[in-house]
Write a protein that holds these residues in place. Structure first.
Motif, PDB file in Angstrom:
ATOM      1  N   THR A  79       0.857  -1.184   0.000  1.00 45.94           N
ATOM      2  CA  THR A  79       0.000   0.000   0.000  1.00 45.94           C
ATOM      3  C   THR A  79       0.898   1.241   0.000  1.00 45.94           C
ATOM      4  OG1 THR A  79      -0.060   0.274   2.410  1.00 45.94           O
ATOM      5  CG2 THR A  79      -1.654  -1.255   1.432  1.00 45.94           C
ATOM      6  N   GLU A  80       0.291   2.409  -0.080  1.00 46.41           N
ATOM      7  CA  GLU A  80       1.071   3.646  -0.030  1.00 46.41           C
ATOM      8  C   GLU A  80       1.804   3.791   1.299  1.00 46.41           C
ATOM      9  OE1 GLU A  80      -1.493   7.018  -0.320  1.00 46.41           O
ATOM     10  OE2 GLU A  80      -2.792   6.381   1.336  1.00 46.41           O
ATOM     11  N   ASN A  81       1.397   3.016   2.306  1.00 44.68           N
ATOM     12  CA  ASN A  81       2.035   3.066   3.620  1.00 44.68           C
ATOM     13  C   ASN A  81       3.239   2.135   3.736  1.00 44.68           C
ATOM     14  OD1 ASN A  81       0.100   4.950   4.550  1.00 44.68           O
ATOM     15  ND2 ASN A  81      -1.347   3.281   4.951  1.00 44.68           N
ATOM     16  N   GLY A  82       3.553   1.433   2.650  1.00 42.08           N
ATOM     17  CA  GLY A  82       4.753   0.616   2.632  1.00 42.08           C
ATOM     18  C   GLY A  82       4.633  -0.710   3.342  1.00 42.08           C
ATOM     19  N   VAL A  83       3.401  -1.217   3.485  1.00 40.42           N
ATOM     20  CA  VAL A  83       3.177  -2.518   4.115  1.00 40.42           C
ATOM     21  C   VAL A  83       2.227  -3.325   3.236  1.00 40.42           C
ATOM     22  CG1 VAL A  83       3.577  -1.639   6.448  1.00 40.42           C
ATOM     23  CG2 VAL A  83       1.248  -1.641   5.516  1.00 40.42           C
TER      24      VAL A  83
ATOM     25  N   ASP B 284      -2.724  -6.964   3.207  1.00 38.89           N
ATOM     26  CA  ASP B 284      -3.429  -7.693   4.262  1.00 38.89           C
ATOM     27  C   ASP B 284      -2.913  -7.376   5.658  1.00 38.89           C
ATOM     28  OD1 ASP B 284      -0.999  -8.957   4.069  1.00 38.89           O
ATOM     29  OD2 ASP B 284      -1.810 -10.980   3.862  1.00 38.89           O
ATOM     30  N   GLU B 285      -1.923  -6.474   5.768  1.00 36.48           N
ATOM     31  CA  GLU B 285      -1.423  -6.073   7.079  1.00 36.48           C
ATOM     32  C   GLU B 285      -1.702  -4.611   7.395  1.00 36.48           C
ATOM     33  OE1 GLU B 285       2.584  -7.394   8.111  1.00 36.48           O
ATOM     34  OE2 GLU B 285       2.534  -8.823   6.460  1.00 36.48           O
ATOM     35  N   ASP B 286      -2.079  -3.841   6.397  1.00 36.08           N
ATOM     36  CA  ASP B 286      -2.300  -2.405   6.583  1.00 36.08           C
ATOM     37  C   ASP B 286      -3.616  -2.188   7.330  1.00 36.08           C
ATOM     38  OD1 ASP B 286      -2.787   0.350   6.328  1.00 36.08           O
ATOM     39  OD2 ASP B 286      -1.721   0.436   4.415  1.00 36.08           O
TER      40      ASP B 286
ATOM     41  N   LEU C 162      17.175   1.827   2.154  1.00 42.73           N
ATOM     42  CA  LEU C 162      17.650   2.575   0.993  1.00 42.73           C
ATOM     43  C   LEU C 162      16.824   2.238  -0.243  1.00 42.73           C
ATOM     44  CD1 LEU C 162      21.548   2.374   1.392  1.00 42.73           C
ATOM     45  CD2 LEU C 162      20.153   4.458   1.381  1.00 42.73           C
ATOM     46  N   VAL C 163      16.518   0.974  -0.405  1.00 37.51           N
ATOM     47  CA  VAL C 163      15.688   0.543  -1.539  1.00 37.51           C
ATOM     48  C   VAL C 163      14.282   1.104  -1.390  1.00 37.51           C
ATOM     49  CG1 VAL C 163      14.706  -1.458  -2.737  1.00 37.51           C
ATOM     50  CG2 VAL C 163      17.066  -1.540  -1.888  1.00 37.51           C
ATOM     51  N   ARG C 164      13.748   1.052  -0.189  1.00 44.48           N
ATOM     52  CA  ARG C 164      12.401   1.559   0.051  1.00 44.48           C
ATOM     53  C   ARG C 164      12.337   3.077  -0.132  1.00 44.48           C
ATOM     54  NH1 ARG C 164       8.808  -1.660   2.964  1.00 44.48           N
ATOM     55  NH2 ARG C 164       8.042   0.157   4.111  1.00 44.48           N
ATOM     56  N   ALA C 165      13.365   3.781   0.330  1.00 48.19           N
ATOM     57  CA  ALA C 165      13.350   5.237   0.209  1.00 48.19           C
ATOM     58  C   ALA C 165      13.350   5.657  -1.256  1.00 48.19           C
ATOM     59  CB  ALA C 165      14.552   5.834   0.935  1.00 48.19           C
ATOM     60  N   ARG C 166      14.134   4.968  -2.069  1.00 49.87           N
ATOM     61  CA  ARG C 166      14.140   5.292  -3.497  1.00 49.87           C
ATOM     62  C   ARG C 166      12.758   5.053  -4.112  1.00 49.87           C
ATOM     63  NH1 ARG C 166      16.696   3.076  -8.077  1.00 49.87           N
ATOM     64  NH2 ARG C 166      15.753   1.085  -7.513  1.00 49.87           N
ATOM     65  N   ALA C 167      11.999   4.133  -3.535  1.00 54.03           N
ATOM     66  CA  ALA C 167      10.642   3.840  -4.007  1.00 54.03           C
ATOM     67  C   ALA C 167       9.595   4.748  -3.371  1.00 54.03           C
ATOM     68  CB  ALA C 167      10.302   2.379  -3.719  1.00 54.03           C
ATOM     69  N   GLY C 168      10.036   5.741  -2.583  1.00 54.44           N
ATOM     70  CA  GLY C 168       9.103   6.685  -1.985  1.00 54.44           C
ATOM     71  C   GLY C 168       8.437   6.198  -0.719  1.00 54.44           C
ATOM     72  N   LEU C 169       9.044   5.211  -0.039  1.00 55.26           N
ATOM     73  CA  LEU C 169       8.449   4.627   1.160  1.00 55.26           C
ATOM     74  C   LEU C 169       9.292   4.927   2.398  1.00 55.26           C
ATOM     75  CD1 LEU C 169       7.577   1.087  -0.263  1.00 55.26           C
ATOM     76  CD2 LEU C 169       6.047   3.067  -0.076  1.00 55.26           C
ATOM     77  N   LYS C 170       8.638   4.905   3.551  1.00 56.59           N
ATOM     78  CA  LYS C 170       9.340   5.029   4.824  1.00 56.59           C
ATOM     79  C   LYS C 170      10.064   3.716   5.127  1.00 56.59           C
ATOM     80  CE  LYS C 170       7.705   9.151   5.662  1.00 56.59           C
ATOM     81  NZ  LYS C 170       8.598  10.350   5.597  1.00 56.59           N
ATOM     82  N   GLY C 171      10.923   3.761   6.142  1.00 56.01           N
ATOM     83  CA  GLY C 171      11.670   2.577   6.516  1.00 56.01           C
ATOM     84  C   GLY C 171      10.784   1.478   7.065  1.00 56.01           C
ATOM     85  N   VAL C 172      11.349   0.277   7.155  1.00 55.22           N
ATOM     86  CA  VAL C 172      10.590  -0.888   7.620  1.00 55.22           C
ATOM     87  C   VAL C 172      10.002  -0.658   9.009  1.00 55.22           C
ATOM     88  CG1 VAL C 172      10.823  -3.293   8.386  1.00 55.22           C
ATOM     89  CG2 VAL C 172      11.819  -2.567   6.202  1.00 55.22           C
ATOM     90  N   LYS C 173      10.814  -0.244   9.960  1.00 52.74           N
ATOM     91  CA  LYS C 173      10.337  -0.107  11.337  1.00 52.74           C
ATOM     92  C   LYS C 173       9.234   0.937  11.435  1.00 52.74           C
ATOM     93  CE  LYS C 173      14.608  -1.615  13.606  1.00 52.74           C
ATOM     94  NZ  LYS C 173      15.689  -1.268  14.565  1.00 52.74           N
ATOM     95  N   GLU C 174       9.437   2.089  10.830  1.00 52.81           N
ATOM     96  CA  GLU C 174       8.429   3.141  10.906  1.00 52.81           C
ATOM     97  C   GLU C 174       7.127   2.711  10.243  1.00 52.81           C
ATOM     98  OE1 GLU C 174       7.707   7.827   9.565  1.00 52.81           O
ATOM     99  OE2 GLU C 174       9.683   6.898   9.318  1.00 52.81           O
ATOM    100  N   SER C 175       7.224   2.050   9.118  1.00 55.77           N
ATOM    101  CA  SER C 175       6.013   1.634   8.398  1.00 55.77           C
ATOM    102  C   SER C 175       5.224   0.604   9.182  1.00 55.77           C
ATOM    103  CB  SER C 175       6.399   1.078   7.019  1.00 55.77           C
ATOM    104  OG  SER C 175       6.997   2.078   6.218  1.00 55.77           O
ATOM    105  N   TRP C 176       5.913  -0.400   9.709  1.00 50.96           N
ATOM    106  CA  TRP C 176       5.189  -1.445  10.442  1.00 50.96           C
ATOM    107  C   TRP C 176       4.660  -0.926  11.789  1.00 50.96           C
ATOM    108  CZ3 TRP C 176       7.178  -3.378   6.125  1.00 50.96           C
ATOM    109  CH2 TRP C 176       6.610  -4.523   5.586  1.00 50.96           C
ATOM    110  N   ASP C 177       5.411  -0.025  12.411  1.00 55.92           N
ATOM    111  CA  ASP C 177       4.948   0.536  13.679  1.00 55.92           C
ATOM    112  C   ASP C 177       3.687   1.387  13.498  1.00 55.92           C
ATOM    113  OD1 ASP C 177       6.967  -0.652  15.113  1.00 55.92           O
ATOM    114  OD2 ASP C 177       8.224   1.143  15.237  1.00 55.92           O
TER     115      ASP C 177
END
Length: 644
Positions: A365-369, A372-374, A521-536
């Motif tokens: 999703t746009e939230n980077g998760v 089915d988890e968003d 780094l890969v996620r940021a280039r794709a316009g997404l927040k980091g793993v921890k921030e997104s899942w939190d």
């Protein structure tokens, strides 16, 4: 062996590379004496060694149609120019009598050519020492790569360390398969020898003529991928293959898991990343120096160009054996939509390649998760109809009705997946200040990109293959930049590194910061927040805190970032997740719906009804190709893979 005369069949092969180093293919070399009597002739022979590189992304590549991410129908008339043999693999028609899209013969011929070059390059009288070292290293990397291609496909293989003399005893040439760990060790040995010292250049000094030639970053990045593969479940502690053994009882798989394999992979990935950075290889970003576009468009072009721009800064190795050009039979032609109402009657541009619904659902999703988890999304609403508003206009045509699943997705979804109503930046229309002027896909029968009874069977097309400048310039003619198929990109290497660290120490070890840095780094280039921030923020769990949870995150990140590039096919095998992935049937939308089938709402409801395309099956035997029965009859020392 070095001086006797033989016919060099490989030296007269025809290549299709465009304006690259491989254009220097010899036009006919009769003997080894001639092949190595001058620098010019030896260079041609080296080019011949390159010519065997598998044509990634082509019709003969099993990853194109043999997996679960790209699909088409056999009834398409495009089959007369684009092989559909890969469909046989997905449909369970693989067999030992005539294996489908096998590499056995071709790769062993390639190894013979590499060995011949290595055994004779010292004879070239006018070859400078530094160049002899470089060419030798290139041939060793090719030799390693061809062995690796065989191991990916067949598992344990006979290793061809050197060519057999012509007078060798008949029993000497009846080679046996060697344990898979020995295969990996030999591949790594070749790569270490090639990468030693300064034999290989760090960068290509003349990209115009040497594009595609092997560099030190290529050698070390290939080593990283080889060692990650060797450490993965398919080759590390795989009890399913415990019964595979030679006739003398030699076990070809070690059933014991070895943690040191992952440790070696971590070190190799870090070494490869360092040399790539030294060479100036960076994640690509589009430089909008003229400030022509808004941020949404800049990110869209960034993601499109990262894969299909010839000069993309993140491409480590480009396969010039597979130049994607907008001609009949190429990936651009096979995926290209019409986009322009002027060409609605084209029956040759019909998006022949599509992807199933499950692949569209795979993107975040746009939230980077995951969908089915968003916690901001309702799974029950995904197939409900929804009309695009002004806020959606650069992703979905304003006023167009599609399904909820197509809204509020991550930028890679919009950059790499084409769907009904999706905006298609480019193709001759570049004014993103006026979104209504941009091209968009209209898939219903009777509309610009409707199937008209041919092509577009799923409702999705692999937009990633098509440069944003590509467009139709006549009813059946495409104008587009060409590009060489990326064998490996930097984002691939970053994610391999993160995967290896997680397998060694989990998400909370001493290299935790390094692990998350490279995923992010890969996620940021794709316009997404980091793993921890997104899942939190957007899920109800912190799955990144466990090794298994983070493993799932990394695997999904790879499947998204490297989608349609052929990586998924091999990844889900080495992870041993293929049975789960293939268990989900391939489905598409009802693409035979016409604009005259009812009211707009009725037509949309008819269209968004999942249609079964194929039920795939995957068992233990499907992890590896069968060795052709006739090859085993010729060489009884070869044992067949399990299940064949």
């Amino acid at each position: 062996m070095k001086r006797f005369k033989i016919i060099i069949v490989a030296a007269i092969m025809t290549l299709t590379a465009c304006s690259n180093w491989l254009d220097v293919v010899p036009d006919g070399i009769a003997t080894l004496d001639m092949a190595f009597n001058s620098r010019t002739q030896a260079r041609k022979y080296l080019a011949t060694a390159y010519s065997y590189m598998p044509k990634n992304g082509g019709a003969g590549d099993p990853t194109t149609l043999g997996g679960d991410d790209i699909w088409t129908r056999r009834t398409t008339h495009f089959s007369n120019r684009f092989s559909l043999a890969g469909l046989d693999i997905g449909e369970g028609l693989q067999n030992a009598t005539s294996p489908i899209l096998a590499r056995w013969g071709g790769m062993y011929e390639a190894l013979r050519v590499c060995n011949t070059f290595l055994e004779n390059v010292d004879l070239v009288p006018d070859l400078p020492a530094w160049e002899r070292e470089q060419w030798t290293a290139e041939a060793k990397v090719l030799k390693a790569y061809y062995h690796f291609c065989l191991v990916q496909m067949y598992g344990p293989i006979p290793l061809i360390r050197e060519n057999m003399p012509v007078d060798a005893d008949v029993y000497a040439v009846k080679v046996e398969r060697e344990p898979v760990d020995e295969c990996f060790n030999y591949i790594v040995q070749l790569l270490d020898e090639a990468a030693e010292g300064d034999m290989l250049p760090t960068i290509i000094l003349d990209p115009a003529s040497d594009y595609g030639r092997i560099t030190k970053p290529i050698a070390l990045s290939l080593k990283a991928k080889v060692l990650v593969t060797a450490a993965s479940p398919l080759f590390n502690g795989n009890n399913d293959q415990a019964t595979l053994k030679n006739h003398d009882g030699t076990l070809l798989f070690d059933a014991a898991f070895k943690a040191e394999k992952w440790e070696a992979a971590v070190a190799a990935c870090k070494e490869a990343i360092d040399i790539c950075h030294e060479a100036g290889i960076r994640l690509y970003t589009f430089d909008d120096a003229a400030n022509r576009y808004n941020d949404t468009t800049v990110l869209n072009v960034t993601l499109r160009n990262a894969f299909n721009l010839r000069s993309s800064s993140e491409i480590i190795w480009a396969n010039t054996q597979m130049i994607s050009i907008p001609t009949s039979g190429g990936m651009i032609h096979a995926s290209m939509p019409k986009l322009n109402p002027d060409y609605v009657n084209s029956n040759d541009i019909c998006q022949w390649l599509g992807m199933p619904i499950k692949i569209a659902e795979m993107f975040y999703t746009e939230n980077g998760v995951p969908l089915d988890e968003d916690k901001t999304r309702s799974i029950g609403d995904l197939y409900n109809l929804r009309t695009a508003q002004a806020a959606d206009k650069l992703y979905i045509r304003q006023g167009r009705t599609t399904i909820d699943m197509h809204f509020d997705r991550e930028p890679r979804f919009y950059a790499w997946v084409g769907f009904d109503g999706g905006v298609w930046f480019g193709a001759g229309q570049y004014n993103d200040k006026d979104a209504s002027s941009l091209r968009y896909l209209a898939f219903k029968v009777g509309e610009t990109d409707g199937s008209q009874g041919q092509g577009n069977w799923t409702g999705y097309i692999p937009k990633k293959f098509i440069p944003y400048e590509a467009q139709l310039n006549a009813i059946n003619s495409i104008s587009s930049p060409s590009y060489a198929w990326p064998v490996m990109r930097l984002s691939d290497l970053y994610l391999l590194y993160a995967e290896a660290i997680n397998e060694v120490e989990g998400p909370n070890g001493s290299n935790s910061a390094e692990l998350f840095r490279y995923i992010d780094l890969v996620r940021a280039r794709a316009g997404l927040k980091g793993v921890k921030e997104s899942w939190d923020r957007y899920t109800n769990n912190q799955k990144y805190n466990t090794q298994a949870g983070l493993r799932g995150i990394i695997q999904q990140e790879r499947m998204i970032e490297l989608s349609f590039e052929g990586q998924r096919f091999w990844d889900i095998r080495r992870w041993k997740t293929a049975p789960t992935e293939y268990h989900t049937p391939l489905q598409g939308w009802n693409m035979m719906v016409s604009t005259v089938d009812g009211t707009e709402e009725e037509v949309n409801r008819l269209m968004y009804q999942p249609q079964l395309l194929l039920k795939q099956e995957f068992g233990v035997r499907d992890y590896f190709w069968p060795i052709r029965t006739s090859d085993i009859e010729v060489n009884p020392n070869l044992v067949q893979n399990i299940g064949w």
